[in-house]
Design a protein around this motif. Structure first.
Motif, PDB file in Angstrom:
ATOM      1  N   UNK A  76       0.841  -1.188   0.000  1.00  0.00           N
ATOM      2  CA  UNK A  76       0.000   0.000   0.000  1.00  0.00           C
ATOM      3  C   UNK A  76       0.877   1.238   0.000  1.00  0.00           C
ATOM      4  N   UNK A  77       0.637   2.116  -0.953  1.00  0.00           N
ATOM      5  CA  UNK A  77       1.432   3.344  -1.022  1.00  0.00           C
ATOM      6  C   UNK A  77       0.481   4.532  -1.035  1.00  0.00           C
ATOM      7  N   UNK A  78       0.638   5.443  -0.091  1.00  0.00           N
ATOM      8  CA  UNK A  78      -0.190   6.648  -0.082  1.00  0.00           C
ATOM      9  C   UNK A  78       0.491   7.737  -0.890  1.00  0.00           C
ATOM     10  N   UNK A  79      -0.273   8.259  -1.829  1.00  0.00           N
ATOM     11  CA  UNK A  79       0.257   9.253  -2.758  1.00  0.00           C
ATOM     12  C   UNK A  79      -0.469  10.574  -2.552  1.00  0.00           C
ATOM     13  N   UNK A  80       0.284  11.643  -2.350  1.00  0.00           N
ATOM     14  CA  UNK A  80      -0.320  12.967  -2.212  1.00  0.00           C
ATOM     15  C   UNK A  80      -0.268  13.683  -3.557  1.00  0.00           C
ATOM     16  N   UNK A  81      -1.357  14.357  -3.907  1.00  0.00           N
ATOM     17  CA  UNK A  81      -1.371  15.170  -5.119  1.00  0.00           C
ATOM     18  C   UNK A  81      -1.682  16.607  -4.746  1.00  0.00           C
ATOM     19  N   UNK A  82      -1.010  17.558  -5.383  1.00  0.00           N
ATOM     20  CA  UNK A  82      -1.232  18.979  -5.064  1.00  0.00           C
ATOM     21  C   UNK A  82      -1.351  19.835  -6.316  1.00  0.00           C
ATOM     22  N   UNK A  83      -2.094  20.931  -6.167  1.00  0.00           N
ATOM     23  CA  UNK A  83      -2.157  22.010  -7.160  1.00  0.00           C
ATOM     24  C   UNK A  83      -2.584  21.550  -8.546  1.00  0.00           C
ATOM     25  N   UNK A  84      -3.391  20.498  -8.604  1.00  0.00           N
ATOM     26  CA  UNK A  84      -3.913  20.030  -9.887  1.00  0.00           C
ATOM     27  C   UNK A  84      -5.186  20.819 -10.221  1.00  0.00           C
ATOM     28  N   UNK A  85      -5.577  20.728 -11.475  1.00  0.00           N
ATOM     29  CA  UNK A  85      -6.796  21.383 -11.925  1.00  0.00           C
ATOM     30  C   UNK A  85      -8.014  20.605 -11.407  1.00  0.00           C
ATOM     31  N   UNK A  86      -8.874  21.262 -10.612  1.00  0.00           N
ATOM     32  CA  UNK A  86      -9.985  20.536 -10.014  1.00  0.00           C
ATOM     33  C   UNK A  86     -11.115  20.237 -10.992  1.00  0.00           C
ATOM     34  N   UNK A  87     -11.017  20.714 -12.236  1.00  0.00           N
ATOM     35  CA  UNK A  87     -12.078  20.400 -13.198  1.00  0.00           C
ATOM     36  C   UNK A  87     -11.656  19.323 -14.191  1.00  0.00           C
ATOM     37  N   UNK A  88     -10.506  18.700 -13.981  1.00  0.00           N
ATOM     38  CA  UNK A  88     -10.049  17.654 -14.887  1.00  0.00           C
ATOM     39  C   UNK A  88     -11.080  16.507 -14.954  1.00  0.00           C
ATOM     40  N   UNK A  89     -11.675  16.257 -16.154  1.00  0.00           N
ATOM     41  CA  UNK A  89     -12.772  15.273 -16.256  1.00  0.00           C
ATOM     42  C   UNK A  89     -12.345  13.863 -15.839  1.00  0.00           C
ATOM     43  N   UNK A  90     -11.144  13.443 -16.214  1.00  0.00           N
ATOM     44  CA  UNK A  90     -10.756  12.074 -15.880  1.00  0.00           C
ATOM     45  C   UNK A  90     -10.554  11.919 -14.376  1.00  0.00           C
ATOM     46  N   UNK A  91     -10.058  12.974 -13.766  1.00  0.00           N
ATOM     47  CA  UNK A  91      -9.830  12.944 -12.315  1.00  0.00           C
ATOM     48  C   UNK A  91     -11.174  12.918 -11.575  1.00  0.00           C
ATOM     49  N   UNK A  92     -12.128  13.706 -12.072  1.00  0.00           N
ATOM     50  CA  UNK A  92     -13.458  13.737 -11.456  1.00  0.00           C
ATOM     51  C   UNK A  92     -14.153  12.374 -11.588  1.00  0.00           C
TER      52      UNK A  92
END
Ligand code: AMP
Ligand code: FE
Ligand code: FE
Ligand code: ZN
Length: 279
Positions: A76-92
């Motif tokens: 198990x690896x916890x990954x932090x993500x920062x400062x990405x575009x919050x409207x990215x469709x694939x991420x949503x």
């Protein structure tokens, strides 16, 4: 206020297993003299929109953030993500799937508890205060306490919910490379969370070699200076960002931990500039 780039970059809200709402986190950040604020909820960034609204009112700068549960070769690896575009469709789309999968998993945990004679219904779980995001084991543990099956959340994990205990069901984890890719596609940076917590340091170094991380969470509140320095030196050598935070969950509504570990100023400045580009 002049920007000083003070921030605690690891914080959970009621959108996952934290006890404080995004708005309360903003007020807490202000109280602790931070001028940049972020939520790193488990597998969701949907708290960002509330955070942003409150942050604007309080004149604090909000960053997008997330802590993704990933897996690499069974670890198990916890990954932090920062400062990405919050409207990215694939991420949503990913986020919606993760939320549904966590809900289904919680149902399976409740089934297992039921066979140990513990009666918690899905309705009780979903009607818990502030539960509108990513469901996790802590929510169930808190109900175990409330219904007096155990005395503490810790005991709930020890007896039932902890890894490989009787009611353990693993959460769905995204392959590490795919999670890094998601963050990068949305313009953000990918950071290895709390490397201190792995038993096998060599394994962590191997992971850092293999994947395209942008940073390491060198400063983690539960560790001593010496241990934190090891990771920040490594980050420097590899030209990676060093981030830092307290992994605040606000257990027991205690505010003390927030801000007890912070990112270096230059990191927070970098992430703020990136956020301006991506929002
Ligand atoms: P989950 O993401 O649903 O698997 O839950 C993991 C979360 O449970 C962690 O982020 C911690 O907040 C919490 N947790 C894990 N182990 C324990 C423990 N032994 N006692 C209390 N909380 C724990
Ligand atoms: Fe958590
Ligand atoms: Fe974590
Ligand atoms: Zn965390």
């Amino acid at each position: 206020m002049e920007h000083v780039y003070r921030a605690d970059l690891h914080c959970h809200s009621t959108f996952s297993d934290g006890m404080f709402s995004p708005e309360e986190i903003v007020l807490l950040a202000k109280k602790k003299q931070c001028d940049v604020v972020v939520l790193t909820d488990h597998d969701t960034f949907s708290g960002f929109f509330e955070l942003q609204a409150s942050a604007e009112r309080e004149n604090i700068f909000p960053l997008t953030g997330i802590e993704i549960s990933t897996v690499f070769e069974e670890l198990s690896v916890h990954l932090l993500g920062y400062s990405f575009n919050p409207s990215s469709p694939s991420f949503l789309a990913y986020e919606k799937r993760a939320r549904e999968s966590r809900k289904a998993r919680a149902g399976k945990i409740l089934d297992k508890l039921r066979s140990s004679g513990i009666d918690i219904t899905e309705e009780e779980l979903l009607s818990q205060d502030g539960q509108h995001g990513s469901l996790g084991r802590p929510h169930i543990a808190r109900l175990l306490v409330k219904k007096q099956y155990v005395r503490t959340v810790y005991e709930g994990f020890e007896k039932y919910l902890g890894d490989f205990r009787s009611a353990y069901v693993p959460s769905e984890r995204m392959p590490l490379d795919q999670a890094i890719e998601f963050i990068h596609q949305a313009g953000g940076v990918a950071v290895l969370a709390h490397p201190h917590l792995y038993r096998n340091k060599k394994r962590v170094l191997d992971i850092l070699d293999r994947f395209s991380f942008d940073g390491i969470e060198s400063f983690y509140c539960r560790f001593e200076k010496r241990e934190n320095n090891f990771w920040s030196t490594l980050a420097q050598q590899r030209k990676l960002l060093s981030t830092g935070g307290s992994d605040f969950h606000g257990e027991g509504r205690n505010e003390d931990l927030y801000g007890s570990s912070q990112a270096p100023e230059e990191t927070t400045r970098f992430l703020s500039d990136l956020m301006i580009k991506n929002r």
